[in-house]
Scaffold this motif. Structure first.
Motif, PDB file in Angstrom:
ATOM      1  N   SER A  15      61.616  32.468  28.832  1.00 11.41           N
ATOM      2  CA  SER A  15      61.967  34.277  28.533  1.00 11.41           C
ATOM      3  C   SER A  15      60.797  34.164  28.585  1.00 11.41           C
ATOM      4  O   SER A  15      60.199  34.216  27.759  1.00 11.41           O
ATOM      5  N   VAL A  16      61.116  35.567  29.279  1.00 14.46           N
ATOM      6  CA  VAL A  16      59.514  36.472  29.892  1.00 14.46           C
ATOM      7  C   VAL A  16      59.652  37.208  27.607  1.00 14.46           C
ATOM      8  O   VAL A  16      60.053  37.532  27.159  1.00 14.46           O
ATOM      9  N   ASN A  17      58.394  37.046  27.194  1.00 11.74           N
ATOM     10  CA  ASN A  17      58.047  37.697  25.744  1.00 11.74           C
ATOM     11  C   ASN A  17      57.543  38.972  26.873  1.00 11.74           C
ATOM     12  O   ASN A  17      57.207  39.289  27.404  1.00 11.74           O
ATOM     13  N   ARG A  18      57.916  40.501  25.722  1.00 11.68           N
ATOM     14  CA  ARG A  18      58.414  42.012  26.176  1.00 11.68           C
ATOM     15  C   ARG A  18      57.435  42.164  25.464  1.00 11.68           C
ATOM     16  O   ARG A  18      57.397  42.796  24.261  1.00 11.68           O
ATOM     17  N   SER A  19      56.701  43.509  25.535  1.00  8.20           N
ATOM     18  CA  SER A  19      56.202  44.578  24.711  1.00  8.20           C
ATOM     19  C   SER A  19      57.218  45.412  23.728  1.00  8.20           C
ATOM     20  O   SER A  19      58.062  45.702  24.647  1.00  8.20           O
ATOM     21  N   GLU A  20      57.547  45.326  22.483  1.00 11.22           N
ATOM     22  CA  GLU A  20      58.165  46.330  22.765  1.00 11.22           C
ATOM     23  C   GLU A  20      58.541  47.993  22.484  1.00 11.22           C
ATOM     24  O   GLU A  20      58.630  48.696  23.118  1.00 11.22           O
ATOM     25  N   THR A  21      56.770  48.617  22.707  1.00 13.73           N
ATOM     26  CA  THR A  21      56.603  49.850  22.917  1.00 13.73           C
ATOM     27  C   THR A  21      55.799  49.906  24.366  1.00 13.73           C
ATOM     28  O   THR A  21      55.749  48.604  24.848  1.00 13.73           O
ATOM     29  N   GLU A  22      56.134  50.862  24.828  1.00 21.91           N
ATOM     30  CA  GLU A  22      55.473  50.430  26.448  1.00 21.91           C
ATOM     31  C   GLU A  22      54.183  51.450  26.344  1.00 21.91           C
ATOM     32  O   GLU A  22      53.493  51.712  25.581  1.00 21.91           O
ATOM     33  N   ALA A  23      53.869  50.185  26.871  1.00 22.52           N
ATOM     34  CA  ALA A  23      51.716  50.149  27.176  1.00 22.52           C
ATOM     35  C   ALA A  23      51.609  49.219  28.203  1.00 22.52           C
ATOM     36  O   ALA A  23      52.396  48.575  29.218  1.00 22.52           O
ATOM     37  N   PHE A  24      50.542  49.701  29.122  1.00 26.35           N
ATOM     38  CA  PHE A  24      50.447  49.250  29.971  1.00 26.35           C
ATOM     39  C   PHE A  24      48.779  48.454  30.015  1.00 26.35           C
ATOM     40  O   PHE A  24      47.888  48.644  29.285  1.00 26.35           O
ATOM     41  N   ALA A  25      48.458  47.245  31.296  1.00 26.64           N
ATOM     42  CA  ALA A  25      47.234  46.056  31.095  1.00 26.64           C
ATOM     43  C   ALA A  25      46.662  46.536  32.414  1.00 26.64           C
ATOM     44  O   ALA A  25      47.691  46.199  33.567  1.00 26.64           O
ATOM     45  N   VAL A  26      46.180  46.316  32.166  1.00 25.28           N
ATOM     46  CA  VAL A  26      44.929  46.543  33.989  1.00 25.28           C
ATOM     47  C   VAL A  26      44.301  45.132  34.235  1.00 25.28           C
ATOM     48  O   VAL A  26      43.856  44.579  33.293  1.00 25.28           O
ATOM     49  N   PHE A  27      44.709  45.229  35.064  1.00 24.94           N
ATOM     50  CA  PHE A  27      43.936  43.298  35.875  1.00 24.94           C
ATOM     51  C   PHE A  27      42.940  44.006  36.424  1.00 24.94           C
ATOM     52  O   PHE A  27      43.372  43.887  38.054  1.00 24.94           O
ATOM     53  N   ILE A  28      41.814  42.751  36.971  1.00 28.11           N
ATOM     54  CA  ILE A  28      40.666  43.509  37.350  1.00 28.11           C
ATOM     55  C   ILE A  28      39.972  42.089  37.317  1.00 28.11           C
ATOM     56  O   ILE A  28      39.804  40.864  36.389  1.00 28.11           O
ATOM     57  N   SER A  29      39.239  41.944  38.180  1.00 25.81           N
ATOM     58  CA  SER A  29      38.512  40.080  38.124  1.00 25.81           C
ATOM     59  C   SER A  29      36.583  40.694  38.945  1.00 25.81           C
ATOM     60  O   SER A  29      37.068  41.927  40.376  1.00 25.81           O
ATOM     61  N   ASP A  30      36.000  39.983  39.143  1.00 20.04           N
ATOM     62  CA  ASP A  30      34.997  39.588  40.396  1.00 20.04           C
ATOM     63  C   ASP A  30      34.749  40.792  40.953  1.00 20.04           C
ATOM     64  O   ASP A  30      34.357  41.755  42.168  1.00 20.04           O
ATOM     65  N   LEU A  31      34.075  41.455  39.923  1.00 21.70           N
ATOM     66  CA  LEU A  31      32.844  42.859  40.065  1.00 21.70           C
ATOM     67  C   LEU A  31      32.176  42.914  40.401  1.00 21.70           C
ATOM     68  O   LEU A  31      31.306  43.471  41.393  1.00 21.70           O
ATOM     69  N   HIS A  32      31.143  41.841  40.311  1.00 19.29           N
ATOM     70  CA  HIS A  32      29.725  41.702  40.804  1.00 19.29           C
ATOM     71  C   HIS A  32      28.577  42.649  41.065  1.00 19.29           C
ATOM     72  O   HIS A  32      28.085  42.862  42.140  1.00 19.29           O
ATOM     73  N   ILE A  33      28.479  42.862  40.050  1.00 16.43           N
ATOM     74  CA  ILE A  33      28.017  43.778  39.707  1.00 16.43           C
ATOM     75  C   ILE A  33      25.990  43.393  39.738  1.00 16.43           C
ATOM     76  O   ILE A  33      26.053  42.357  39.592  1.00 16.43           O
ATOM     77  N   GLY A  34      25.317  43.763  40.408  1.00 18.75           N
ATOM     78  CA  GLY A  34      23.632  43.870  40.965  1.00 18.75           C
ATOM     79  C   GLY A  34      24.177  43.336  42.327  1.00 18.75           C
ATOM     80  O   GLY A  34      22.864  43.103  43.067  1.00 18.75           O
ATOM     81  N   SER A  35      24.748  43.011  43.079  1.00 18.95           N
ATOM     82  CA  SER A  35      25.455  43.267  44.270  1.00 18.95           C
ATOM     83  C   SER A  35      25.107  43.837  44.515  1.00 18.95           C
ATOM     84  O   SER A  35      25.891  45.166  44.400  1.00 18.95           O
ATOM     85  N   ARG A  36      24.264  44.018  46.161  1.00 15.73           N
ATOM     86  CA  ARG A  36      24.503  45.634  47.056  1.00 15.73           C
ATOM     87  C   ARG A  36      25.929  45.739  47.626  1.00 15.73           C
ATOM     88  O   ARG A  36      25.553  46.923  47.963  1.00 15.73           O
ATOM     89  N   TYR A  37      26.883  44.601  47.292  1.00 14.02           N
ATOM     90  CA  TYR A  37      27.977  44.733  48.147  1.00 14.02           C
ATOM     91  C   TYR A  37      28.938  45.335  46.851  1.00 14.02           C
ATOM     92  O   TYR A  37      30.267  45.693  47.098  1.00 14.02           O
TER      93      TYR A  37
END
Length: 286
Positions: A15-37
């Protein structure tokens, strides 16, 4: 002994917990800063969007980065030929400069991956302060270990970079890098984030096994394989957040086709998922 079946612990329906107020979360990963790509132009456009009047952007309260924030140094042979910043300190300073443009009311969680400085074995402590104190001192940035359980307005998010996916894909029939959500389901069924010992994934000899999934999360966030994908399992939202690095020569040589430049967003009140695609390739879809 003849083994006829393996019964995994699995998890109960949630039974999933949910936020009482409307808020957004952004999910990112693997930036690899420093790579030419590294897709710096596209990532900068995403950061600019966070400050824009877009109705979704204005409700973003959290950004979770699931590891490999930098490309690191000496991670693989001849890596220096693919780097634009030749030291970890320079790479992390670039990360600090980019994240510094995100509005200060947005909380940023950063976990390490196998390319980041610090201990390579799991569980990984947070990226050590000695490599960049600015990230540690920023009031809206939280440096966490790998794995980590964070609470966003009461919503429990299990963050794990995903190193063990390599071992599982190699040993478990039917699983592949193209469908990381299926591997994530396998981890939940096993109730363990690195269920194979003695293979490619280094595991530190801790007194307590911190890779056990004791309390099931509401959202399970993984990266590592550069393949963004969404799914559900027993009420848990599964997110593999892809990457912000274009296909490298190594990835091309082994047939890995990433779909980079996608920012995944979740409304923590409704669990509705949105995404912004910053890749010029129109075929770059979830």
């Amino acid at each position: 002994f003849i083994i006829k079946d393996i019964i995994l612990p699995d998890i109960p329906d949630q039974s999933v917990n949910r936020s009482e107020t409307e808020a957004f979360a952004v999910f990112i990963s693997d930036l690899h800063i420093g790579s030419r790509y590294f897709m710096e132009k596209e990532f900068s456009e995403f950061i600019d969007w966070l400050s824009s009047p877009d109705p979704v952007a204005r409700k973003v309260r959290f950004v979770l980065i699931g590891g490999d924030v930098v490309d690191g140094v000496g991670i693989y042979p001849n890596q220096d030929k693919e780097l634009v910043f030749l030291t970890v300190q320079e790479q992390l300073k670039k990360l600090e400069d980019l994240l510094g443009k995100i509005p200060k009311h947005v909380k940023i969680f950063i976990m390490p991956g196998n390319h980041d400085p610090g201990r390579r074995a799991l569980p990984q402590p947070a990226i050590p302060k000695k490599y960049n104190s600015g990230l540690w001192e920023c009031e809206n940035i939280f440096m966490v270990g790998n794995p980590a359980m964070v609470s966003l307005n009461g919503v429990r998010v299990l963050m794990f970079h995903g190193q063990s996916i390599d071992d599982i894909v190699k040993t478990t029939p039917g699983l592949s890098y193209d469908s990381p959500a299926d591997v994530m389901k396998h981890l939940l069924r096993a109730r363990h984030l690195s269920p194979i010992y003695g293979s490619q994934t280094p595991i530190a000899p801790e007194l307590e096994d911190l890779m056990v999934i004791d309390e099931p999360p509401d959202i399970f966030h993984v990266g590592h394989v550069h393949r963004a994908q969404l799914d559900m399992y027993k009420g848990i939202l599964l997110i593999n957040s892809g990457s912000w690095q274009k296909q490298t020569p190594f990835q091309a040589s082994v047939g890995m086709t990433p779909n980079p430049g996608i920012a995944l967003m979740v409304n923590l009140k409704t669990f509705q998922v949105f995404h912004e695609n910053y890749n010029d390739n129109l075929d770059n879809v979830l």
